[in-house]
Design a protein around this motif. Structure first.
Motif, PDB file in Angstrom:
ATOM      1  N   SER A  96     -13.311 -15.540 -56.325  1.00  0.00           N
ATOM      2  CA  SER A  96     -14.421 -14.866 -55.660  1.00  0.00           C
ATOM      3  C   SER A  96     -15.582 -14.817 -56.636  1.00  0.00           C
ATOM      4  N   PHE A  97     -16.653 -15.522 -56.312  1.00  0.00           N
ATOM      5  CA  PHE A  97     -17.777 -15.590 -57.234  1.00  0.00           C
ATOM      6  C   PHE A  97     -18.548 -14.276 -57.293  1.00  0.00           C
ATOM      7  N   GLY A  98     -18.209 -13.351 -56.408  1.00  0.00           N
ATOM      8  CA  GLY A  98     -18.819 -12.035 -56.483  1.00  0.00           C
ATOM      9  C   GLY A  98     -18.077 -11.094 -57.398  1.00  0.00           C
ATOM     10  N   GLY A  99     -16.931 -11.519 -57.941  1.00  0.00           N
ATOM     11  CA  GLY A  99     -16.135 -10.677 -58.830  1.00  0.00           C
ATOM     12  C   GLY A  99     -14.782 -10.375 -58.224  1.00  0.00           C
ATOM     13  N   GLY A 100     -13.845  -9.943 -59.055  1.00  0.00           N
ATOM     14  CA  GLY A 100     -12.510  -9.590 -58.585  1.00  0.00           C
ATOM     15  C   GLY A 100     -11.641 -10.772 -58.244  1.00  0.00           C
ATOM     16  N   SER A 101     -11.797 -11.881 -58.949  1.00  0.00           N
ATOM     17  CA  SER A 101     -11.014 -13.074 -58.652  1.00  0.00           C
ATOM     18  C   SER A 101      -9.590 -12.938 -59.169  1.00  0.00           C
ATOM     19  N   GLU A 102      -8.663 -13.544 -58.442  1.00  0.00           N
ATOM     20  CA  GLU A 102      -7.286 -13.702 -58.888  1.00  0.00           C
ATOM     21  C   GLU A 102      -7.013 -15.194 -59.017  1.00  0.00           C
ATOM     22  N   LEU A 103      -6.752 -15.635 -60.242  1.00  0.00           N
ATOM     23  CA  LEU A 103      -6.690 -17.067 -60.536  1.00  0.00           C
ATOM     24  C   LEU A 103      -5.314 -17.458 -61.061  1.00  0.00           C
ATOM     25  N   GLY A 104      -4.266 -17.097 -60.302  1.00  0.00           N
ATOM     26  CA  GLY A 104      -2.921 -17.495 -60.676  1.00  0.00           C
ATOM     27  C   GLY A 104      -2.652 -18.945 -60.318  1.00  0.00           C
ATOM     28  N   ILE A 105      -2.106 -19.708 -61.263  1.00  0.00           N
ATOM     29  CA  ILE A 105      -1.942 -21.143 -61.083  1.00  0.00           C
ATOM     30  C   ILE A 105      -0.648 -21.514 -60.365  1.00  0.00           C
ATOM     31  N   LEU A 106       0.304 -20.586 -60.265  1.00  0.00           N
ATOM     32  CA  LEU A 106       1.618 -20.933 -59.709  1.00  0.00           C
ATOM     33  C   LEU A 106       1.562 -21.442 -58.275  1.00  0.00           C
ATOM     34  N   PRO A 107       0.747 -20.886 -57.352  1.00  0.00           N
ATOM     35  CA  PRO A 107       0.676 -21.473 -56.001  1.00  0.00           C
ATOM     36  C   PRO A 107       0.172 -22.913 -56.010  1.00  0.00           C
ATOM     37  N   LEU A 108      -0.754 -23.204 -56.916  1.00  0.00           N
ATOM     38  CA  LEU A 108      -1.271 -24.575 -56.999  1.00  0.00           C
ATOM     39  C   LEU A 108      -0.215 -25.523 -57.546  1.00  0.00           C
ATOM     40  N   PHE A 109       0.538 -25.066 -58.545  1.00  0.00           N
ATOM     41  CA  PHE A 109       1.595 -25.911 -59.087  1.00  0.00           C
ATOM     42  C   PHE A 109       2.722 -26.119 -58.079  1.00  0.00           C
ATOM     43  N   TRP A 110       2.991 -25.101 -57.285  1.00  0.00           N
ATOM     44  CA  TRP A 110       4.027 -25.272 -56.276  1.00  0.00           C
ATOM     45  C   TRP A 110       3.602 -26.320 -55.245  1.00  0.00           C
ATOM     46  N   GLY A 111       2.351 -26.258 -54.786  1.00  0.00           N
ATOM     47  CA  GLY A 111       1.870 -27.273 -53.851  1.00  0.00           C
ATOM     48  C   GLY A 111       1.895 -28.660 -54.458  1.00  0.00           C
ATOM     49  N   THR A 112       1.473 -28.761 -55.726  1.00  0.00           N
ATOM     50  CA  THR A 112       1.505 -30.063 -56.411  1.00  0.00           C
ATOM     51  C   THR A 112       2.928 -30.601 -56.510  1.00  0.00           C
ATOM     52  N   PHE A 113       3.851 -29.746 -56.916  1.00  0.00           N
ATOM     53  CA  PHE A 113       5.247 -30.160 -57.070  1.00  0.00           C
ATOM     54  C   PHE A 113       5.861 -30.529 -55.719  1.00  0.00           C
ATOM     55  N   TYR A 114       5.586 -29.734 -54.678  1.00  0.00           N
ATOM     56  CA  TYR A 114       6.189 -29.958 -53.365  1.00  0.00           C
ATOM     57  C   TYR A 114       5.729 -31.291 -52.777  1.00  0.00           C
ATOM     58  N   ILE A 115       4.421 -31.533 -52.816  1.00  0.00           N
ATOM     59  CA  ILE A 115       3.874 -32.782 -52.266  1.00  0.00           C
ATOM     60  C   ILE A 115       4.379 -33.976 -53.071  1.00  0.00           C
ATOM     61  N   SER A 116       4.413 -33.853 -54.394  1.00  0.00           N
ATOM     62  CA  SER A 116       4.902 -34.959 -55.229  1.00  0.00           C
ATOM     63  C   SER A 116       6.373 -35.235 -54.960  1.00  0.00           C
ATOM     64  N   LEU A 117       7.168 -34.187 -54.723  1.00  0.00           N
ATOM     65  CA  LEU A 117       8.591 -34.367 -54.447  1.00  0.00           C
ATOM     66  C   LEU A 117       8.806 -35.143 -53.146  1.00  0.00           C
ATOM     67  N   ILE A 118       8.048 -34.790 -52.103  1.00  0.00           N
ATOM     68  CA  ILE A 118       8.163 -35.522 -50.835  1.00  0.00           C
ATOM     69  C   ILE A 118       7.701 -36.967 -51.011  1.00  0.00           C
ATOM     70  N   ALA A 119       6.623 -37.153 -51.767  1.00  0.00           N
ATOM     71  CA  ALA A 119       6.127 -38.512 -51.993  1.00  0.00           C
ATOM     72  C   ALA A 119       7.157 -39.367 -52.714  1.00  0.00           C
ATOM     73  N   LEU A 120       7.804 -38.805 -53.725  1.00  0.00           N
ATOM     74  CA  LEU A 120       8.829 -39.566 -54.447  1.00  0.00           C
ATOM     75  C   LEU A 120      10.053 -39.804 -53.573  1.00  0.00           C
ATOM     76  N   ALA A 121      10.382 -38.848 -52.681  1.00  0.00           N
ATOM     77  CA  ALA A 121      11.515 -39.045 -51.773  1.00  0.00           C
ATOM     78  C   ALA A 121      11.261 -40.209 -50.826  1.00  0.00           C
ATOM     79  N   VAL A 122       9.990 -40.496 -50.553  1.00  0.00           N
ATOM     80  CA  VAL A 122       9.639 -41.649 -49.707  1.00  0.00           C
ATOM     81  C   VAL A 122       9.555 -42.919 -50.535  1.00  0.00           C
ATOM     82  N   ALA A 123       8.872 -42.843 -51.689  1.00  0.00           N
ATOM     83  CA  ALA A 123       8.561 -44.051 -52.452  1.00  0.00           C
ATOM     84  C   ALA A 123       9.751 -44.603 -53.211  1.00  0.00           C
ATOM     85  N   VAL A 124      10.592 -43.730 -53.785  1.00  0.00           N
ATOM     86  CA  VAL A 124      11.671 -44.223 -54.654  1.00  0.00           C
ATOM     87  C   VAL A 124      12.708 -45.049 -53.887  1.00  0.00           C
ATOM     88  N   PRO A 125      13.282 -44.560 -52.768  1.00  0.00           N
ATOM     89  CA  PRO A 125      14.268 -45.408 -52.074  1.00  0.00           C
ATOM     90  C   PRO A 125      13.665 -46.711 -51.549  1.00  0.00           C
TER      91      PRO A 125
END
Length: 488
Positions: free
Chosen positions: A242-271
């Motif tokens: 929030s550029f007006g102040g009071g931001s919460e900038l926890g990275i774990l939700p972003l890492f979970w999305g990155t990991f989840y999408i990458s896991l599905i992509a590898l499940a498709v690409a590797v086999p």
């Protein structure tokens, strides 16, 4: 004189130098090549190199340094009360450059005389520039107009001096190399030393660029952690800037999305990629391989924005038709086309050639003697592949998968268009989520104060992602190198 014209003149002088240097070498040897220390071509290349290289190096440095020096001089003409911060000063300098370009255009079209451009008053500048299609707003002050005149004058002077200096350097290099040319001159050694220096310079540029990128990430990340606690950044469960102040900038939700999408992509690409590699290397005939392998690798050449549009316009609606409320199986798992599954499937398609091509090369590197020994013992082809070839190639295949994973983690456009922008922790693959790279783009987009935590967090995200992908790449290269040492 423009830089392109200077380059053409220098190249023309260098071409003349090649033939002149070659002819002088032959003349000093009485026309007998055997009396020359080096082949005649080396003498020509020596004159060419000493004509081109010093002149172009100075030209490159000049093109970088001149705008910086002029801007620093012109900035001092802007009153300090005319801007509030560095961002406002940058906007004023943009106006200065725009007005200076307009003055050049007016001079070129004859609307303003060359000498008049430096002395014309502010009101006349507005009228004259309006005649060449450059409109100045009322917010452009007299100090900005005066700075533009000064900017144009200094730029013209610098360009003139640049032309003279570059041509003198080229002529001096030409003359020095020409005078040194003789039958006993070691032209080959000189050319090879200069060539080696150019190669070292090219390698140094690549290394210095990498160092510069890393340092920019490090310094801005440090600035971010001065403004925002590192513990909340790395362990926070909420991403809510929030550029007006009071931001919460926890990275774990972003890492979970990155990991989840990458896991599905590898499940498709590797086999798919691994099976394609086994078929192409072990079963396909040379004619089929010559056609199928290039066609498969075409996927690697498709721009990621095209994959993103494919996810948004084709794959997403198709999944909604299957898993939506009114879909083919009558469930309500997916309410919109942007979801983890959408981005993961399309990203997996994109990664297929990475896995297949690397795995194919690794499988082909397995010694043929191992296959022949297995077949000689009575094993079938499929048994040989499963029990001999794949175990031998496994370290390299793991390395290929890790390289594909690092490519998936760094993907942006497919995620932006296919996965949505929601930062949340969810196990449902049909929910919209986002990744670290997508948020880096969004945090640096807009008119936010660059010194705020909401803007600097992009560098912290980039630094964290850089460390993770670097670790994956190092681990993958270590595995591949260990495999190569085993069989080479």
């Amino acid at each position: 004189m423009s830089a392109s014209i200077i380059v053409l003149i220098v190249l023309a002088l260098a071409a003349v130098g090649f033939f002149v240097g070659r002819a002088r070498a032959l003349a000093t040897a009485g026309g007998e090549i055997r009396r020359l220390h080096s082949l005649p071509g080396y003498y020509g290349y020596n004159v060419l190199i000493w004509t081109v290289v010093p002149a172009l190096l100075v030209l490159i440095l000049w093109l970088v340094a001149q705008p910086m020096l002029i801007e620093n001089r012109v900035k001092s003409m802007i009153p300090e009360d005319a801007y509030a911060d560095s961002g406002a000063l940058s906007l004023i300098m943009s106006d200065v450059r725009r007005v200076a370009d307009g003055l050049d255009m007016a001079v070129a079209q004859g609307v303003i005389g060359a000498g008049e451009a430096e002395s014309i008053g502010p009101d006349d500048i507005r009228d004259r520039l309006a005649g060449v299609g450059v409109a100045l707003g009322s917010d452009v002050s007299e100090s900005t107009l005066a700075a533009a005149q000064r900017y144009r004058a200094m730029n013209a002077t610098g360009t003139m001096i640049r032309s003279v200096v570059i041509l003198l350097i080229a002529a001096a290099g030409f003359g020095m190399a020409y005078m040194r040319t003789g039958a006993d001159f070691r032209a080959r050694n000189s050319v090879e030393k200069v060539s080696l220096g150019l190669l070292i310079g090219a390698a140094s540029i690549a290394i210095l660029t990498t160092v510069g990128i890393v340092l920019s990430l490090v310094f801005n990340t440090i600035e971010f952690f001065k403004l925002y606690p590192a513990s909340e950044f790395f362990f926070g469960l909420t991403w809510s800037p929030s550029f007006g102040g009071g931001s919460e900038l926890g990275i774990l939700p972003l890492f979970w999305g990155t990991f989840y999408i990458s896991l599905i992509a590898l499940a498709v690409a590797v086999p798919i990629g691994l099976f394609a590699a086994v078929y192409l290397s072990e079963y396909a005939s040379p004619k089929v391989r010559a056609v199928a392998k290039p066609l498969l690798e075409v996927l690697a050449g498709i721009p990621t924005i095209v994959y993103g549009l494919f996810a948004l316009l084709t794959v997403g609606p198709l999944l909604v038709d299957i898993f939506g409320r009114d879909g083919a199986i009558g469930v309500n798992w997916m309410s919109g086309g942007t979801a983890v599954m959408t981005a993961g499937l399309v990203m997996g398609i994109m990664l297929i050639p990475f896995v297949s091509s690397l795995s194919d090369d690794i499988i082909n590197a397995v010694p043929q003697a191992m296959r022949d020994g297995s077949l000689g013992l009575g094993a079938t082809r499929s048994e040989t592949i499963k029990q001999v070839v794949l175990p031998a190639a496994l370290p390299g295949i793991v390395g290929a998968i890790l390289l594909a994973a690092s490519r998936a983690i760094g993907e942006t456009m497919i995620v932006v268009l296919g996965a949505g922008a929601a930062a949340k922790l969810s196990m449902n693959p049909f929910d919209a989520m986002t990744t670290v790279t997508a948020k880096i783009v969004s945090q640096l987009t807009g008119d936010a104060d660059f010194a705020s935590p909401e803007a600097l967090v992009a560098f912290a995200l980039g630094m964290t992602l850089f460390v993770i992908t670097l670790g994956l790449n190092i681990f993958a290269l270590w595995i591949v190198r260990k495999y190569r040492e085993q069989y080479e």
